[in-house]
Enzyme design. Structure first.
Site, short mmCIF file in Angstrom:
data_model
loop_
_atom_site.label_atom_id
_atom_site.label_comp_id
_atom_site.label_asym_id
_atom_site.label_seq_id
_atom_site.Cartn_x
_atom_site.Cartn_y
_atom_site.Cartn_z
N LYS A 159 -5.65 53.10 64.08
CA LYS A 159 -6.52 52.13 63.40
C LYS A 159 -7.58 51.56 64.33
O LYS A 159 -7.47 51.66 65.55
CB LYS A 159 -5.67 51.04 62.76
CG LYS A 159 -4.99 51.58 61.49
CD LYS A 159 -4.38 50.53 60.62
CE LYS A 159 -3.86 51.21 59.35
NZ LYS A 159 -3.01 50.35 58.55
N ARG A 165 4.62 53.59 59.94
CA ARG A 165 3.81 54.62 59.24
C ARG A 165 2.83 55.24 60.22
O ARG A 165 1.98 54.52 60.77
CB ARG A 165 3.08 53.94 58.07
CG ARG A 165 2.22 54.85 57.23
CD ARG A 165 1.55 54.04 56.13
NE ARG A 165 0.70 54.85 55.30
CZ ARG A 165 -0.53 55.20 55.60
NH1 ARG A 165 -1.08 54.80 56.73
NH2 ARG A 165 -1.23 55.95 54.77
#
Ligand code: 7PJ
Length: 371
Positions: free
Chosen positions: A316, A351
């Site tokens: 991210k 995740r």
């Protein structure tokens, strides 16, 4: 100021200041010790990890919050002074109790969820058939590498991503889910749309993963309750297209906590039992770097909600803000560091894109911790 700052305690009166406070308090387990049987710790959500202190947090007027760390050994006296005996007993109970199995997975250990994108823009070439086949192969590979859950998604939530109709989203994910479920893998559907949830569960998915916390579609709560599938509720501020424009919080960690508590209660009212709910602070969804870091450093706070925690940090942009040289595919180091930090805070599910590396990192971290 939208952060939690530690109060400097100089006298017994400062400690009593927290005890005398009559507004809401929040409690984050901290001081982690890897032996749950250590006599000075309590087990974190029934796992092998113990916590030896509570960070007691109160909001400040005008934004932000302040906190005090109280070792468990000193808790007894503080509880008596604060008159919060029942509240603390309930909090400790929620923090300590082992979670029920989630989609058949044991929540006393940390599971890796592998990301299976069925968004043609993620693949460099190939038509639909190709994409379906590639996604199935990718899912099988991730399961073989140690993913306990395969998270199948057909709509990108990145700002600027192509619009997809629900029919297209269903067409993309259903064949992939059907094949992966037929192979016996645990599959979650990453969607904001009730129609897609129905089609995915019918095709064999057993978990609903919704980045809008079942708020993105008027039918989602009722559909999820009727399907009876476990749900993953994620926090997002705003809409994917604009959420990064100017995110604002009074106190990021506490606001996200309150939001998730509110969503859990809505689910319960709709008929979804708490032991079928997992929560996720939604790293990168309507958050600045400082908000993301605040959530990651206070992740264990969310155990107070009494549900398993899912964390998604893989590749991210907050990693790219810390290391501006790193393109998404060069963020493996940061992804693993934040996954291991999530594991250290007792997150039950992580995740990720890079399953093999993350499974290895968590295995090594846990085997070197439990000496
Ligand atoms: C997440 C997600 C996440 C959950 C995406 C990306 C964006 N679902 N779906 N948590 N992220 N529960 O992978 O960068 O963090 S899509």
């Amino acid at each position: 100021m939208d952060k939690i700052t530690r109060s400097v305690l100089r006298s017994p009166a400062d400690v009593r200041g927290f005890a005398d406070f009559d507004g809401p308090l929040y409690y984050a387990p901290t001081g982690f010790i890897d032996h749950a049987d250590d006599p000075n710790t309590l087990p974190l959500a029934g796992s092998r990890r113990g916590f030896s202190a509570l960070e007691i947090i109160r909001r400040r007027d005008g934004g932000g919050a302040e906190s005090m760390i109280l070792p468990l050994l000193a808790l007894e006296g503080w509880v008596q002074n604060s008159g919060r005996v029942d509240e603390i007993n309930n909090v400790l109970d929620r923090l300590m109790t082992k979670r029920a199995d989630f989609a058949g997975l044991d929540m006393a250990s940390c599971h890796v969820m592998g990301i299976v994108n069925v968004t043609p823009d993620s693949f460099s070439d190939g038509g639909d058939y190709n994409t379906t086949e590639q996604a199935i192969a990718r899912g099988r590979e991730l399961a073989a590498l140690g993913a306990s859950i395969l998270d199948v998604g057909g709509e990108s939530t990145r700002p600027g991503a192509d619009e997809v109709t629900e029919a297209e989203e269903i067409e993309r994910v259903v064949p992939v889910i059907r094949a992966l479920a037929d192979y016996g893998h645990v599959v979650s559907i990453d969607t904001r749309h009730a129609n897609v949830m129905e089609a995915a569960i019918e095709a064999g998915a057993t978990i609903i993963n919704d980045v809008t916390g079942l708020e993105g579609d008027d039918r989602s709560l009722e559909v999820a309750a009727r399907l009876g599938a476990p749900v993953m509720l994620m926090h997002m501020q705003g809409e994917p297209g604009t959420m990064q424009a100017d995110p604002q919080y009074d106190c990021a960690a506490l606001d996200v906590y309150d939001y998730l508590l509110d969503r859990i209660e809505s689910c319960e009212r709709a008929g979804i039992a708490r032991d079928k709910i997992c929560i996720d602070p939604g790293i990168g969804f309507g958050k600045t770097l400082s908000h993301n870091l605040e959530l990651l450093s206070r992740l264990a706070l969310f155990h107070g909600l009494g549900c398993p925690i899912l964390l998604g940090t893989s590749r991210k942009s907050f990693i790219g803000k810390i290391d501006p040289k790193a393109e998404p595919k060069q963020r493996l180091g940061g992804s693993i560091a934040s996954a291991v930090n999530g594991w250290r805070h007792g997150a039950q599910m992580i995740r990720v894109h890079d399953v093999q590396e993350t499974v290895q990192a968590i295995s090594v971290a846990s085997s070197t911790a439990l000496v």
